[in-house]
Design an enzyme around this catalytic site. Structure first.
Site, PDB file in Angstrom:
ATOM      1  N   GLN A  99       0.967  -0.756   0.156  1.00  0.00           N
ATOM      2  CA  GLN A  99       0.125   0.094   0.374  1.00  0.00           C
ATOM      3  C   GLN A  99       1.046   1.432   0.236  1.00  0.00           C
ATOM      4  O   GLN A  99       0.347   2.383  -0.676  1.00  0.00           O
ATOM      5  CB  GLN A  99      -0.565  -0.333   1.377  1.00  0.00           C
ATOM      6  CG  GLN A  99      -2.144  -1.302   0.892  1.00  0.00           C
ATOM      7  CD  GLN A  99      -2.915  -1.349  -0.050  1.00  0.00           C
ATOM      8  OE1 GLN A  99      -2.539  -1.556  -0.461  1.00  0.00           O
ATOM      9  NE2 GLN A  99      -3.221  -0.503   0.122  1.00  0.00           N
ATOM     10  N   HIS A 147       1.581   3.258  -3.281  1.00  0.00           N
ATOM     11  CA  HIS A 147       0.206   4.075  -3.829  1.00  0.00           C
ATOM     12  C   HIS A 147       1.043   5.672  -3.455  1.00  0.00           C
ATOM     13  O   HIS A 147       0.586   6.620  -4.610  1.00  0.00           O
ATOM     14  CB  HIS A 147      -0.532   3.739  -3.251  1.00  0.00           C
ATOM     15  CG  HIS A 147      -1.756   3.260  -3.639  1.00  0.00           C
ATOM     16  ND1 HIS A 147      -2.855   3.477  -4.063  1.00  0.00           N
ATOM     17  CD2 HIS A 147      -2.218   1.668  -3.214  1.00  0.00           C
ATOM     18  CE1 HIS A 147      -3.584   2.231  -4.920  1.00  0.00           C
ATOM     19  NE2 HIS A 147      -3.313   1.826  -3.834  1.00  0.00           N
ATOM     20  N   HIS A 175     -47.911  26.082  11.568  1.00  0.00           N
ATOM     21  CA  HIS A 175     -47.419  24.385  12.322  1.00  0.00           C
ATOM     22  C   HIS A 175     -48.884  24.195  12.495  1.00  0.00           C
ATOM     23  O   HIS A 175     -49.907  22.932  12.127  1.00  0.00           O
ATOM     24  CB  HIS A 175     -46.765  24.222  12.726  1.00  0.00           C
ATOM     25  CG  HIS A 175     -44.826  23.751  12.137  1.00  0.00           C
ATOM     26  ND1 HIS A 175     -44.582  24.604  11.555  1.00  0.00           N
ATOM     27  CD2 HIS A 175     -44.603  23.308  11.274  1.00  0.00           C
ATOM     28  CE1 HIS A 175     -43.718  24.556  11.239  1.00  0.00           C
ATOM     29  NE2 HIS A 175     -43.644  23.204  11.550  1.00  0.00           N
ATOM     30  N   GLU A 235      -9.024   2.961   7.282  1.00  0.00           N
ATOM     31  CA  GLU A 235      -9.249   2.136   5.840  1.00  0.00           C
ATOM     32  C   GLU A 235      -9.023   1.100   5.612  1.00  0.00           C
ATOM     33  O   GLU A 235     -10.288   0.403   5.265  1.00  0.00           O
ATOM     34  CB  GLU A 235      -8.357   3.017   4.460  1.00  0.00           C
ATOM     35  CG  GLU A 235      -8.777   2.392   2.894  1.00  0.00           C
ATOM     36  CD  GLU A 235      -8.214   3.265   1.799  1.00  0.00           C
ATOM     37  OE1 GLU A 235      -8.691   3.650   0.401  1.00  0.00           O
ATOM     38  OE2 GLU A 235      -7.221   3.612   2.804  1.00  0.00           O
ATOM     39  N   HIS A 236      -7.633   0.345   5.652  1.00  0.00           N
ATOM     40  CA  HIS A 236      -7.983  -1.215   5.131  1.00  0.00           C
ATOM     41  C   HIS A 236      -6.792  -1.854   6.130  1.00  0.00           C
ATOM     42  O   HIS A 236      -6.202  -1.148   6.618  1.00  0.00           O
ATOM     43  CB  HIS A 236      -7.280  -1.576   4.241  1.00  0.00           C
ATOM     44  CG  HIS A 236      -6.909  -0.373   2.725  1.00  0.00           C
ATOM     45  ND1 HIS A 236      -6.602   0.259   2.571  1.00  0.00           N
ATOM     46  CD2 HIS A 236      -7.722  -1.189   2.394  1.00  0.00           C
ATOM     47  CE1 HIS A 236      -6.694   0.369   1.320  1.00  0.00           C
ATOM     48  NE2 HIS A 236      -7.716  -0.412   0.795  1.00  0.00           N
ATOM     49  N   ASP A 277      -8.643  -4.304  -3.719  1.00  0.00           N
ATOM     50  CA  ASP A 277      -8.032  -3.261  -4.525  1.00  0.00           C
ATOM     51  C   ASP A 277      -8.771  -3.891  -5.375  1.00  0.00           C
ATOM     52  O   ASP A 277      -9.215  -2.847  -6.367  1.00  0.00           O
ATOM     53  CB  ASP A 277      -6.914  -2.521  -4.424  1.00  0.00           C
ATOM     54  CG  ASP A 277      -6.532  -1.837  -3.231  1.00  0.00           C
ATOM     55  OD1 ASP A 277      -7.768  -1.719  -2.900  1.00  0.00           O
ATOM     56  OD2 ASP A 277      -5.494  -1.505  -2.665  1.00  0.00           O
TER      57      ASP A 277
END
Length: 427
Positions: A250, A253, A411, A318-319, A352
């Site tokens: 990862q 990235h 109302h 995230e992961h 992924d």
């Protein structure tokens, strides 16, 4: 007590970088909103060296592009899309419209209505994110979105053939070779040649994510997907080679992608540091991965699995990959994560690219309050109500008193009108 053996950049350093991105994006969006296609073309030329006669690919162009993609690649894309489609379809079938009579004559319900139009961003740049076409375009189509358009940037002045093939096979109604902030702005705001959409989805770099943040409200968004994050929770049964491989997988990235190891084993922590250095000597993407690890990598040593859960939920990554003797313990206990990968037999790369779950996931702590992209993100759950005359009079009496309690005279009159018209109560 948790002990940090390694840490990344400080919050102050990260905030400074984010402020610069904010100002750049704000300027670009303002220019595109005012000048439309002209500004979009200028930025495409400036950032991507790309200025075709038309950013949108015609059906004939798409067909020709697909012909250039090797048959094995086409079959691989189709296999991945079958997995994503199958899981998304099952998710969609789990979402039901409801209607119930809550009191005699009072009917309440909700309908799940697909968003009318969605713009999907499929990143390019260093890595052509072919899989993002499945995750966004295909999922939107399974949800029932009528108009799904996709934008992806050129790569070195060329149309990314495999990405376009994936977008077309996923069911995109319009495909544009357009990247970055200019793509997000064109889809959200509309230009002379691109009709605006109702919602933006898909991952991207810091500028794309910031564009989504600033455009939110003008359009809906899936979530703010920033630099990818990976957290590995490991006990003494894990091995350093796998931990290091999955962190670096990862880290490649981008230089701002954080990777964290939480472990109960101090020996594994030290072995992992050595193993990461060893793998960086031969990894093809080591230049990027090394920066990510050195500037954003962390190792946290904990005393117990319970403490591992506490620290993991604080990060809300995230992961989250579990390399432990009993992975399902963490499935039961963890509450803050984008996607969970249980046991050494699976990994983030599966999620992924191919296994079927969606890879557009919450980052920067957003997993505390949202999950990732799925068919439900493309649906508006809209309520409705209906009453018989008798039921309206009953509800009206309660409504009149409650409106009066809050000093809402208008109302109150809505309620009283129904009581007078449909009931027999003196008011």
């Amino acid at each position: 007590m948790a002990k940090f053996l390694k840490t990344g950049k400080s919050k102050e350093e990260i905030a400074t970088l984010e402020a610069k991105v904010y100002e750049t994006v704000k300027s670009l969006l303002g220019d595109i909103e005012e000048n439309g296609d002209h500004a979009v073309r200028n930025y495409s030329e400036q950032f991507d060296k790309w200025s075709p006669e038309n950013f949108r690919l015609s059906p004939e162009q798409i067909e020709e592009v697909i012909k250039t993609v090797p048959e094995e690649t086409i079959q691989d894309i189709k296999f991945a899309q079958e997995q994503i489609h199958g899981f998304a379809k099952t998710q969609r079938e789990a979402i039901r419209d409801i209607e119930v009579e809550t009191l005699p004559g009072v009917i309440l319900g909700h309908k799940n209505i697909p968003v009318e139009s969605v713009g999907c961003y499929v990143p390019g740049g260093r890595y052509p994110m072919v899989a993002s076409a499945h995750m966004s375009i295909l999922t939107a189509k399974v949800a029932g979105v009528k108009r799904v358009i996709g934008c992806t940037p050129p790569i070195n002045g060329e149309i990314p053939a495999a990405t376009v093939a994936a977008m077309a096979l996923a069911g995109a109604d319009e495909i544009y070779i357009l990247g970055g902030v200019q793509a997000m702005a064109a889809m959200a705001l509309g230009t002379e040649t691109i009709d605006a959409v109702d919602m933006l989805v898909g991952p991207g770099n810091a500028y794309v994510a910031e564009a989504k943040r600033q455009l939110f409200g003008r359009v809906g968004i899936d979530l703010l997907a920033g630099p990818t994050e990976v957290l590995i929770i490991a006990d003494e049964t894990a091995d350093a080679e796998m931990v290091a491989t999955d962190i670096l997988g990862q880290a490649e990235h981008g230089p701002t992608s954080p990777g964290v190891l939480i472990t109960t084993s101090e020996s594994l922590a030290h072995e992992t540091i050595k193993e990461i250095e060893r793998q960086l000597e031969t990894l093809a993407t080591a230049e990027v991965a090394r920066t990510a690890w050195e500037e954003n990598g962390s190792i946290i040593l904990v005393d117990s699995l319970e403490e591992a859960v506490i620290e993991a939920d604080k990060l809300a990554y995230e992961h989250v990959e579990v390399l432990a003797e009993n992975p399902r313990y963490f499935l039961e206990k963890l509450t803050n994560y984008g996607a969970l990968f249980l046991g050494p037999e699976t990994n983030v790369a599966y999620g992924d690219k191919v296994i079927g779950t969606n890879h557009t996931l919450p980052t920067k702590g957003a997993a505390r309050y949202t999950g990732g992209l799925w068919v439900g993100k493309f649906l508006k759950t809209c309520t409705y109500q209906e009453c018989t005359p008798e039921a309206s009079a009953v509800i009206g009496e309660y409504a009149e008193r409650l409106c009066n309690l809050e000093n809402f005279a208008g109302h109150r009159e809505q309620a009283l009108l129904r009581v007078r018209r449909y009931g027999k109560v003196n008011v």
